[in-house]
Write an enzyme that holds these catalytic residues in place. Structure first.
Site, mmCIF file in Angstrom:
data_model
loop_
_atom_site.group_PDB
_atom_site.id
_atom_site.type_symbol
_atom_site.label_atom_id
_atom_site.label_comp_id
_atom_site.label_asym_id
_atom_site.label_seq_id
_atom_site.Cartn_x
_atom_site.Cartn_y
_atom_site.Cartn_z
ATOM 1 N N GLY A 317 0.832 -1.191 0.000
ATOM 2 C CA GLY A 317 0.000 0.000 0.000
ATOM 3 C C GLY A 317 0.866 1.240 0.000
ATOM 4 O O GLY A 317 1.957 1.257 -0.561
ATOM 5 N N GLU A 318 0.375 2.299 0.623
ATOM 6 C CA GLU A 318 1.068 3.581 0.767
ATOM 7 C C GLU A 318 1.169 4.360 -0.544
ATOM 8 O O GLU A 318 1.543 5.522 -0.547
ATOM 9 C CB GLU A 318 2.495 3.412 1.312
ATOM 10 C CG GLU A 318 2.612 2.823 2.695
ATOM 11 C CD GLU A 318 4.066 2.761 3.167
ATOM 12 O OE1 GLU A 318 4.960 3.269 2.452
ATOM 13 O OE2 GLU A 318 4.301 2.205 4.256
ATOM 14 N N GLY A 319 0.895 3.739 -1.680
ATOM 15 C CA GLY A 319 1.168 4.340 -2.973
ATOM 16 C C GLY A 319 2.457 3.821 -3.567
ATOM 17 O O GLY A 319 2.942 4.344 -4.573
#
Length: 359
Positions: A317-319
């Site tokens: 996740g997180e980008g």
């Protein structure tokens, strides 16, 4: 909220004439037709986006990371302490998390946005759009009110549009929030009509013996809140979370400027499903970066009709995936703008019927 409705109606259509011109240009480049595969299709897709004015290119790059806590964490659907959301958000301000390192490699700025972290005071260094200290527990109540969802959507849309005015032409989305794969699974289940058991995964290493509880929580959330699958705002407000709303806002904001937005993983797929319910016109602006390893990923992507460019077994996740894929966007632009043309070298290839390579 009428302002939101009016904005959604202004999202520009993809320029099909520009795409046709781009197709002819790409076919005339110094290579066999179609030999660069998906890079060619990506360049043509970018050419059709009005915000790029018919020429695939990358200006400034930004990854917007939406950070929020979730009341459903109380149901035992995650093994990480809730406090990790705030800790990791602080680490993002120091540039030490996965997305920060990958974004730096890509030459992109990371915007860390607090839309609902559960701390007494705002965290220094974060962009403060906090709606509340965490969303409601979707197993026993809605995540938020519709008004809260609409206001946050508008705030993020406006922020995204301002970045576009300042030269950002490529957006990536990311998130941070313990337990957030639970509301994401609820959104995917609601909109695709698939049973929670088919879409609920282990998230951040949830032990498999706790998976049945997570599935049950998602099922209870949908049964209790009765989200309308045709209404993206309703789905986000009832079984979503502030981070998911924020991600949808970035997508809507970028599309309203005629600009591309790179999806990340499972959370972004869920937000995209909701955003496309609000405005199907945004779909051509969504570029899938990688295939998330989360269980419901393929179901969500199939419903969106999107095929990711990378398969790296990632589920951070997180980008992180969006940042990683920015180089692919730049590669598509590079071949479009920098390759030579067949005609200039007096090369005629069988099957190339392009009559005017520069038209």
């Amino acid at each position: 909220m009428q302002i939101l409705a009016d904005l959604l109606n202004t999202i520009p259509a993809i320029n099909s004439a520009a795409m046709s011109r781009a197709q002819r240009h790409v076919d005339g480049l110094l290579k066999p037709v179609g030999s660069l595969g998906k890079l060619e299709a990506l360049a043509i897709q970018l050419a059709g986006m009005p915000g790029l004015n018919g020429i695939p290119h990358v200006g400034k790059k930004a990854v917007l990371v939406m950070c929020a806590d979730h009341g459903v964490w109380e149901e035992g659907v995650a093994i990480s302490p809730k406090e990790v959301t705030a800790i990791q958000a602080e680490n993002m301000t120091r540039g030490t998390t996965g997305v920060c390192v990958l974004a730096a490699q890509a030459g992109a700025n990371v915007h860390v946005i607090d839309v609902g972290i559960d701390t007494a005071e705002p965290i220094p260094g974060l962009i403060n759009m906090r709606v509340a200290r965490g969303s409601g527990n979707i197993a026993s109540a809605p995540a938020m009110s519709r008004r809260q969802a609409e206001k946050l959507l508008l705030d993020v849309i406006c922020y995204t549009r301002e970045l576009a005015k300042n030269g950002v032409t490529l957006f990536g989305v990311g998130e941070l929030g313990m337990a957030n794969t639970t509301p994401a699974a609820a959104i995917v289940s609601t909109i695709t009509g698939r049973d929670p058991e088919e879409v609920v995964g282990i998230g951040a290493n949830l032990p498999t013996d706790k998976l049945a509880n997570k599935i049950d929580v998602v099922r209870r959330a949908i049964t209790l809140n009765q989200p309308n699958p045709q209404d993206g705002v309703d789905v986000l407000a009832k079984v979503g979370g502030f981070d998911l709303v924020g991600i949808a806002g970035v997508m809507l904001g970028a599309a309203s400027c005629g600009l591309p937005v790179l999806l990340d993983g499972f959370l972004s797929y869920a937000a995209a499903l909701a955003a496309c319910q609000m405005s199907p016109a945004i779909k051509p602006y969504l570029i899938p970066s990688h295939l998330s390893a989360e269980k419901g990923a393929r179901i969500a992507l199939s419903h969106l009709g999107l095929e990711p460019y990378l398969n790296m077994d990632m589920r951070l996740g997180e980008g992180s995936g969006a940042a990683l894929a920015m180089s692919i966007i730049e590669a598509a632009c590079a071949i479009y703008n920098n390759m030579g043309e067949l005609a200039a070298s007096n090369i005629v290839l069988p099957g190339n019927t392009t009559s005017d390579l520069n038209s």
